[in-house]
Design an enzyme around this catalytic site. Sequence first.
Site, PDB file in Angstrom:
ATOM      1  N   ASP A 145      12.613 -17.975  53.369  1.00 25.64           N
ATOM      2  CA  ASP A 145      11.850 -18.488  52.208  1.00 25.64           C
ATOM      3  C   ASP A 145      12.435 -19.954  51.660  1.00 25.64           C
ATOM      4  O   ASP A 145      11.904 -20.240  50.635  1.00 25.64           O
ATOM      5  CB  ASP A 145      11.667 -17.320  51.188  1.00 25.64           C
ATOM      6  CG  ASP A 145      12.568 -17.776  49.973  1.00 25.64           C
ATOM      7  OD1 ASP A 145      14.035 -17.784  50.319  1.00 25.64           O
ATOM      8  OD2 ASP A 145      12.201 -17.324  48.799  1.00 25.64           O
ATOM      9  N   GLU A 146      13.208 -20.510  52.497  1.00 26.37           N
ATOM     10  CA  GLU A 146      13.955 -21.842  51.900  1.00 26.37           C
ATOM     11  C   GLU A 146      14.338 -22.828  52.931  1.00 26.37           C
ATOM     12  O   GLU A 146      14.395 -22.558  54.186  1.00 26.37           O
ATOM     13  CB  GLU A 146      15.047 -21.475  51.020  1.00 26.37           C
ATOM     14  CG  GLU A 146      16.414 -20.913  51.816  1.00 26.37           C
ATOM     15  CD  GLU A 146      17.706 -20.795  50.782  1.00 26.37           C
ATOM     16  OE1 GLU A 146      17.647 -21.665  50.154  1.00 26.37           O
ATOM     17  OE2 GLU A 146      18.097 -19.686  50.641  1.00 26.37           O
TER      18      GLU A 146
ATOM     19  N   ASP B 279      12.405 -23.499  47.571  1.00 26.36           N
ATOM     20  CA  ASP B 279      12.482 -21.953  47.579  1.00 26.36           C
ATOM     21  C   ASP B 279      11.209 -21.404  47.238  1.00 26.36           C
ATOM     22  O   ASP B 279      10.749 -21.448  46.030  1.00 26.36           O
ATOM     23  CB  ASP B 279      13.650 -21.623  46.839  1.00 26.36           C
ATOM     24  CG  ASP B 279      14.131 -19.931  46.959  1.00 26.36           C
ATOM     25  OD1 ASP B 279      15.309 -19.929  47.376  1.00 26.36           O
ATOM     26  OD2 ASP B 279      13.377 -19.194  46.698  1.00 26.36           O
ATOM     27  N   MET B 280      10.736 -20.308  48.173  1.00 25.61           N
ATOM     28  CA  MET B 280       9.369 -19.624  47.613  1.00 25.61           C
ATOM     29  C   MET B 280       9.730 -18.795  46.481  1.00 25.61           C
ATOM     30  O   MET B 280      10.708 -18.181  46.280  1.00 25.61           O
ATOM     31  CB  MET B 280       8.865 -19.055  48.895  1.00 25.61           C
ATOM     32  CG  MET B 280       8.392 -19.829  50.046  1.00 25.61           C
ATOM     33  SD  MET B 280       7.438 -21.223  49.621  1.00 25.61           S
ATOM     34  CE  MET B 280       5.807 -20.376  49.467  1.00 25.61           C
TER      35      MET B 280
HETATM   36  P1  TTP Z   1      15.004 -15.281  47.336  1.00 24.81           P
HETATM   37  O1  TTP Z   1      14.590 -16.336  47.344  1.00 24.81           O
HETATM   38  O2  TTP Z   1      16.574 -14.942  46.782  1.00 24.81           O
HETATM   39  O3  TTP Z   1      14.325 -14.396  46.303  1.00 24.81           O
HETATM   40  P2  TTP Z   1      12.646 -14.424  46.052  1.00 24.81           P
HETATM   41  O4  TTP Z   1      11.962 -15.399  46.751  1.00 24.81           O
HETATM   42  O5  TTP Z   1      12.090 -12.939  46.297  1.00 24.81           O
HETATM   43  O6  TTP Z   1      12.684 -14.694  44.413  1.00 24.81           O
HETATM   44  P3  TTP Z   1      12.914 -15.984  43.684  1.00 24.81           P
HETATM   45  O7  TTP Z   1      11.399 -16.423  43.084  1.00 24.81           O
HETATM   46  O8  TTP Z   1      13.983 -15.935  42.712  1.00 24.81           O
HETATM   47  O9  TTP Z   1      13.163 -16.964  44.702  1.00 24.81           O
HETATM   48  O10 TTP Z   1      14.919 -14.528  48.611  1.00 24.81           O
HETATM   49  C1  TTP Z   1      13.734 -14.585  49.555  1.00 24.81           C
HETATM   50  C2  TTP Z   1      13.372 -13.405  50.013  1.00 24.81           C
HETATM   51  O11 TTP Z   1      14.594 -12.715  51.057  1.00 24.81           O
HETATM   52  C3  TTP Z   1      12.814 -12.278  49.158  1.00 24.81           C
HETATM   53  O12 TTP Z   1      11.507 -12.310  48.706  1.00 24.81           O
HETATM   54  C4  TTP Z   1      13.412 -11.196  50.018  1.00 24.81           C
HETATM   55  C5  TTP Z   1      14.603 -11.425  50.843  1.00 24.81           C
HETATM   56  N1  TTP Z   1      15.900 -10.825  50.361  1.00 24.81           N
HETATM   57  C6  TTP Z   1      16.177  -9.601  50.778  1.00 24.81           C
HETATM   58  O13 TTP Z   1      15.620  -8.924  51.740  1.00 24.81           O
HETATM   59  N2  TTP Z   1      17.558  -9.144  50.463  1.00 24.81           N
HETATM   60  C7  TTP Z   1      18.258  -9.964  49.420  1.00 24.81           C
HETATM   61  O14 TTP Z   1      19.228  -9.204  48.856  1.00 24.81           O
HETATM   62  C8  TTP Z   1      17.636 -11.245  49.011  1.00 24.81           C
HETATM   63  C9  TTP Z   1      18.594 -11.903  47.634  1.00 24.81           C
HETATM   64  C10 TTP Z   1      16.360 -11.609  49.385  1.00 24.81           C
HETATM   65 MG    MG Z   2      12.692 -17.294  46.739  1.00 23.53          MG
END
Ligand code: TTP
Ligand code: MG
Length: 356
Positions: free
Chosen positions: A112-113, A15-16
Amino acid sequence: MSNSDKRRRRILHIDMDAFFAAVEEKRNPVLIGKPVVIGGAGDPTKRGVVSTANYEARKYGVHSAMPLRTAYKLCPQAVFLPVDFEAYEAASRQFKSVLLNITTIMEDVGIDEAFLDISDEPDTNEAIVERIKSGIYEKTGLTCSIGIAPNKLLAKIASDMQKPNGLTILTESDIQSKLWLMPIRKLYGVGPKTEEHLKKMGIETIGQLAALSSQNLVRNFGPSYGEYLYEASRGIDNSPLVTHWEPKSFSRETTFQVDVKNWQVIARTIAELTREIVSDMARRGYHARTVTLKIRFDNFHMITRATTIEEYCASEEKIRKAAFACLKRVDLIRKVRLIGVRVTNLEKVEIEARQV
Ligand code: TTP
Ligand code: MG
C-alpha cells in the site's frame, strides 16, 4: 549529483488509508461506518493477529499486529473479516498504475505504499497530488495520504502526518519547526529497542537526538547505525529510489530434444545450467544459499530436490556440488525429459565486496 541537484529533489511518498479495510468497505458498502477488523481467518475466537482495522475500530484501541482475541475484547461489535490478499493485490496494482502514469521513477515499497521522484515533473506539487488522488479514486474508490519532501526519509514522515486523505509538504525549513518536535519513534529506522535505549539516555524527541554528537551516537549504536541516526535526525537522506525489481530467484531449465537416460549427459547439463545461473547472479550481484533441482521424466512426472548451503555463496563449484547433491537423491529409473536448476534464498552482495 551536485548540491544544487540535491536541493531540487522532490520526492513523493504515498500510503493508502486503512488499506485492507478500505478495499473491503469498497466492495461491501454496508461496512461503511461500522468498526471493521481484518486478520487471519476472520474468526476472533481463533488464533491470529489483526492485519488492519478501519478508523472506527481504531477508536477502541484496535491496531495492526494485535491478537484477534484482544481486538474482540476491545470491540466485540466489530465486523471481523478474513484476509483476502488477492483482492488487496489487485487494488495495489490499480493504484500503482495511476502512479506510473505520473512518472516511471517509482519505488514500490509494499502493498500500500510507494515513492515517486517528481523532481523533473513540470507540474506543481498540488497539481500532481490532485492527479494522483482523483486517478486513484476513479479507479479504485480508495483514498490515500501523500507526503512530499526533498528526500525519502522526510517524504515518508510527511505522508503519515495527516491521515486519512491528507497531503503534507515538508521543506528543509520544517526540520527544526516540525521534525525536531516529533517523538523519536517517528524517525524511520527507530524501532522499539532503539527507542528504549534512547529514552534511557533521556532522549524523547528527534530534536534531542539531533543534539547528540556523532561520536556519542557511534559509541552507543555502532558506526553505521550511529551515523544513520546522526544524519536522519537532521533530515538528511541522499538515498536514491530503487526502481527495479529485486529478483527472488535465478533459474534455468532445458528440455532435451530426445529423452535422456545417460547419467553423464544429465550431469553435464546440470553443470551447464549452473554455470549460466552463476553468471546471471554475478551480473546482478547476488549470493544464494538454496539450490533446487527439478527433473521431469518422460511420463511427465516431476520431482524436485533442494539443498541449502551453509553460507551464502556465488561460487560455481559450490552451487554445482549442491545441485549434484540433489541429483544423488533422485532415483533415475526413467528417461529424463527436462532438467531445471534454481537458486533461491538470495542476498545482495555489498558493492564494496563486489569490487574486490
Ligand atoms: P499500513 O499502511 O501500515 O496501515 P493501513 O493502510 O491499514 O492504515 P493507515 O491509514 O494508517 O496507513 O499497512 C498497509 C496494509 O498492510 C494494512 O492495510 C494491512 C497490512 N498490514 C498487515 O497485514 N500487518 C501489519 O502489521 C501492518 C502494519 C499492516
Ligand atoms: Mg496505509
